[in-house]
Design an enzyme around this catalytic site. Structure first.
Site, PDB file in Angstrom:
ATOM      1  N   LYS A  36      -7.268   8.214  -1.051  1.00 20.63           N
ATOM      2  CA  LYS A  36      -8.541   8.639  -0.445  1.00 20.63           C
ATOM      3  C   LYS A  36      -9.046   9.964  -1.036  1.00 20.63           C
ATOM      4  CE  LYS A  36      -7.672   6.448   4.065  1.00 20.63           C
ATOM      5  NZ  LYS A  36      -6.268   5.976   3.895  1.00 20.63           N
ATOM      6  N   ASP A  60      -3.531   4.252  -1.996  1.00 22.02           N
ATOM      7  CA  ASP A  60      -4.511   4.662  -0.985  1.00 22.02           C
ATOM      8  C   ASP A  60      -4.438   6.168  -0.753  1.00 22.02           C
ATOM      9  OD1 ASP A  60      -6.434   4.479   1.017  1.00 22.02           O
ATOM     10  OD2 ASP A  60      -4.963   4.008   2.572  1.00 22.02           O
ATOM     11  N   ASP A 103     -13.320  15.274  -3.208  1.00 25.35           N
ATOM     12  CA  ASP A 103     -13.449  16.619  -3.770  1.00 25.35           C
ATOM     13  C   ASP A 103     -14.737  16.654  -4.595  1.00 25.35           C
ATOM     14  OD1 ASP A 103     -12.760  19.257  -4.818  1.00 25.35           O
ATOM     15  OD2 ASP A 103     -10.687  18.740  -4.305  1.00 25.35           O
ATOM     16  N   LYS A 144       0.843  -1.198   0.000  1.00 24.48           N
ATOM     17  CA  LYS A 144       0.000   0.000   0.000  1.00 24.48           C
ATOM     18  C   LYS A 144       0.880   1.251   0.000  1.00 24.48           C
ATOM     19  CE  LYS A 144      -2.214   1.605   3.769  1.00 24.48           C
ATOM     20  NZ  LYS A 144      -2.018   3.094   3.857  1.00 24.48           N
ATOM     21  N   THR A 176     -11.064   3.752  10.243  1.00 24.46           N
ATOM     22  CA  THR A 176     -11.108   2.846  11.393  1.00 24.46           C
ATOM     23  C   THR A 176     -10.581   3.500  12.666  1.00 24.46           C
ATOM     24  OG1 THR A 176      -8.978   1.912  10.721  1.00 24.46           O
ATOM     25  CG2 THR A 176     -10.966   0.739  10.036  1.00 24.46           C
ATOM     26  N   ARG A 196       1.998  -2.000  11.222  1.00 25.96           N
ATOM     27  CA  ARG A 196       2.986  -1.988  12.293  1.00 25.96           C
ATOM     28  C   ARG A 196       3.294  -3.345  12.928  1.00 25.96           C
ATOM     29  NH1 ARG A 196       0.480   3.404  14.862  1.00 25.96           N
ATOM     30  NH2 ARG A 196      -1.268   2.554  13.662  1.00 25.96           N
TER      31      ARG A 196
END
Length: 239
Positions: A62, A60, A65, A33, A124, A216
């Site tokens: 996002k 990614d 607009d 990603k 999330t 992570r």
């Protein structure tokens, strides 16, 4: 699908050099990603490296607009030949439809396969309380994410990003062909970090997730390759 192909590892690092170092530490990872931080610092250069290494790419960014601007951004992003591309469901139906059409146009212009466009239902990191009191959304969180996913599907998008806690409901309502990409996935042995709504990898797959975004627990581990292999083994045992 091979369990290894279900895991998307984020290149959440600040520079191109850091990204290359992480790629070299995890040569077996097939799906990466690229988010806002790295893309802003390195541009398409990192995408070219990933393509040269025959990796799959989740871009990614996002997008959020007005419809015309979102369409232009999606049209440009599709030319890179990435596999997944995100936009916010809160672009609304017109914006979602414009994005779905634009990726086809952009991919056709360069002769690549168009990316799957995936709608962000709700980050999330946002809890039920924050949705109600900070964002002033009157719907319960599961109902809200379902409404966003259904709007995305009816607008021609290929799937949604959702918490694994909402995956089962979305799978039942949106069908088997609707892709569900789930961040907020944490093995039992990993810290949750800033994720509010988490499941283990096996719980997420069992709930209907197609892809798991796991950062992570792998990238911040003392031995990233061993952490990666441990999660793959857990998913293999589940399968």
């Amino acid at each position: 699908m091979n369990p290894k192909e279900k895991i998307i590892v984020p290149l959440d690092v600040p520079s191109f050099e850091d990204a290359i170092a992480l790629l070299d530490k995890l040569p077996e990872v097939t799906f990466w990603k690229v988010g806002l931080e790295l893309f802003t610092s390195s541009g398409s250069q990192i995408l070219e490296v990933l393509k040269s290494r025959e990796k799959r790419i989740f871009l990614d960014l996002k997008f959020h607009d007005i419809p015309n601007t979102v369409a232009g951004a999606c049209r440009s992003a599709a030319r890179y030949g990435v596999d997944l591309l995100t936009i916010h469901a809160t672009n609304g139906r017109d914006g979602l439809k414009a994005a779905a059409e634009a990726v086809q146009q952009g991919a056709n212009q360069t002769g690549v396969t168009p990316p799957k466009v995936i709608a962000i239902t709700l980050l999330t990191s946002i809890s039920s309380r924050q949705l109600a009191f900070d964002l002033r959304v009157p719907l319960e969180l599961p109902e809200y994410t379902l409404e966003m996913a259904l709007m995305a599907k009816s607008s021609g998008l290929d799937g949604a990003v959702c918490s694994p806690q909402e995956a089962k409901q979305l799978r039942e309502s949106c069908g088997d062909d609707f892709l569900l990409v789930c961040p907020g996935v944490r093995p039992d042995w990993a810290e949750k970090g800033d994720q509010k709504r988490t499941f283990t990898p096996t719980e997420a797959v069992k709930s209907g997730a197609n892809y798991l975004v796991i950062g992570r627990p792998i990238t911040a581990a003392k031995e990233p390759q061993l952490a990666w292999e441990k999660i793959c083994e857990e998913l293999s045992n589940f399968g």
